[in-house]
Design a protein around this motif. Structure first.
Motif, short mmCIF file in Angstrom:
data_model
loop_
_atom_site.label_atom_id
_atom_site.label_comp_id
_atom_site.label_asym_id
_atom_site.label_seq_id
_atom_site.Cartn_x
_atom_site.Cartn_y
_atom_site.Cartn_z
N SER A 136 -17.65 42.34 -27.52
CA SER A 136 -16.24 42.71 -27.61
C SER A 136 -15.34 41.68 -26.93
O SER A 136 -14.21 41.46 -27.35
N ALA A 139 -14.98 38.85 -29.50
CA ALA A 139 -14.26 39.29 -30.70
C ALA A 139 -12.77 39.41 -30.45
O ALA A 139 -11.98 39.46 -31.39
N LEU A 238 -21.95 46.60 -39.40
CA LEU A 238 -20.69 45.87 -39.28
C LEU A 238 -20.83 44.38 -39.64
O LEU A 238 -19.98 43.81 -40.30
N LEU A 241 -17.75 40.72 -36.51
CA LEU A 241 -16.78 41.41 -35.64
C LEU A 241 -15.43 40.73 -35.64
O LEU A 241 -14.41 41.36 -35.35
N ASN A 242 -15.40 39.45 -35.89
CA ASN A 242 -14.14 38.71 -35.98
C ASN A 242 -14.31 37.59 -37.00
O ASN A 242 -15.16 36.71 -36.79
N LEU A 244 -12.43 41.05 -38.42
CA LEU A 244 -12.88 42.42 -38.63
C LEU A 244 -12.27 42.96 -39.91
O LEU A 244 -11.07 43.19 -39.99
N LEU A 246 -12.40 45.99 -42.59
CA LEU A 246 -12.86 47.37 -42.63
C LEU A 246 -12.49 48.11 -43.91
O LEU A 246 -12.59 49.34 -43.97
N ILE A 271 -15.59 47.27 -29.12
CA ILE A 271 -15.46 47.14 -30.57
C ILE A 271 -15.46 48.52 -31.24
O ILE A 271 -14.81 48.71 -32.27
N GLU A 274 -11.95 49.65 -31.17
CA GLU A 274 -11.14 48.90 -32.13
C GLU A 274 -11.37 49.38 -33.55
O GLU A 274 -10.42 49.51 -34.34
N ILE A 275 -12.61 49.66 -33.89
CA ILE A 275 -12.92 50.16 -35.23
C ILE A 275 -12.24 51.50 -35.47
O ILE A 275 -11.57 51.70 -36.50
#
Length: 328
Positions: A136, A139, A238, A241-242, A244, A246, A271, A274-275
């Motif tokens: 995290s 990211a 996932l 992560l970056n 991101l 979705l 993370i 953030e999600i």
């Protein structure tokens, strides 16, 4: 008979592909010539491709990472291997302040396409200073791509794609996945800007998101619940992560009305947070049948004793119980 491969073998194949096809690629790091060969992910590469392209170096994370960034600016596509992500913290300035900012500061006219491979190597009573993930953190940084593969195919293909990306990439692989087997597939080179979470199971009852090793736990939990209680999950790994992305998870949550995110890191500013925040901002709130939940590590450094480790790390049973609670 179908050919199978492992996560570790997938990484080794990625190295062989890159060293064979891209003369501007080289690897530098600690223990790359040792009999351990970084958990069998780099076996005999030094013998096959030469020690000028697979470079074992002294213990100086700062210096070797700085050399990697410098080489990337000068036209190479190098990778630095940090056997533990914990020790990569000694080189955060080179990664975060230099490489991640380089394209921005030069208006896109110069890039630093270095890959920083960092290995998550926890458990086994190794304690707080050898058990972190920290994904995290990385990211959070604009200009720095962050990749965490779960499958053997992604371990191979996303490593190749990371090295061929024109941006700096943190590539995090987890030792707990090295023996994971799956059917062998052909190489697929991906644009990291376009990689979506991978949907690995289909269902209408709940959306479940895993990351790296927790994806293994989620997949087992989802399979168990479908076989024993008829609960069917949309399960996503996932992967990246970056940046991101979705969109497909948001579509799933609009369908199922329920969301669980499982992350092998801490909750605070993580993370998983953030999600959930990103999805709640964009999903139809009337579609939600329950509040989204997350399963993360306890808010404490990793313990050393085996008994405490059993309590500290996420287990399949936790995921099963939480899914049942959400679907009731």
């Amino acid at each position: 008979m179908k050919k199978t491969t492992t996560y570790a073998a997938g990484i080794l194949e990625a190295y062989e592909y890159l060293l064979t096809n891209h003369p501007d690629f080289f690897i530098i790091g600690q223990g790359l010539w040792s009999p351990w060969y970084v958990g069998a992910t780099m076996t005999d590469l030094d013998k096959k491709f030469g020690k000028d392209r697979v470079i074992d170096c002294p213990v100086s994370e700062l210096a070797t990472t700085g050399a990697t960034v410098g080489a990337s600016i000068c036209g190479y596509r190098p990778m630095i291997v940090h056997p533990r992500v914990d020790f990569m913290l000694l080189a955060v300035d080179q990664i975060v302040t230099q490489a991640a900012k380089w394209r921005h500061m030069f208006g896109g006219n110069s890039t630093a396409p270095a890959t920083f491979r960092a290995i998550i190597n926890r458990g086994g009573e190794q304690g707080a200073q050898h058990s972190q993930s920290l994904h995290s953190w990385f990211a959070h940084i604009p200009g720095l791509k962050v990749v965490m593969p779960y499958t053997a195919k992604d371990a191979r293909d996303l490593m190749i794609s990371s090295v061929l990306s024109n941006d700096p990439v943190v590539f995090l692989d987890d030792r707990w996945l090295y023996e994971k087997e799956e059917e062998y597939t052909e190489i697929e080179i991906l644009d990291l800007n376009e990689v979506l979470p991978q949907k690995l199971r289909n269902g209408d009852d709940i959306t479940v998101v895993g990351i790296s090793y927790t994806s293994l736990l989620c997949e087992k939990a989802c399979e168990h619940l479908e076989n024993t209680q008829g609960i069917k999950s949309d399960f996503f790994d996932l992967r990246v992560l970056n940046p991101l992305k979705l969109e497909n998870i948001i579509q799933s949550v609009n369908k199922t009305g329920r969301l669980l995110v499982v992350d092998g890191d801490w909750s605070s500013c993580g993370i998983a947070s953030e999600i959930i925040a990103s999805i709640v901002e964009r999903v139809d709130l009337l579609a939600l049948k329950s509040s989204p939940k997350r399963i993360t590590l306890p808010d404490s450094p990793a313990p050393t004793s085996k008994a405490l480790e059993q309590l500290y790390y996420i287990k399949e049973e936790q995921i099963i119980e939480t899914i049942i609670d959400l679907v009731k």
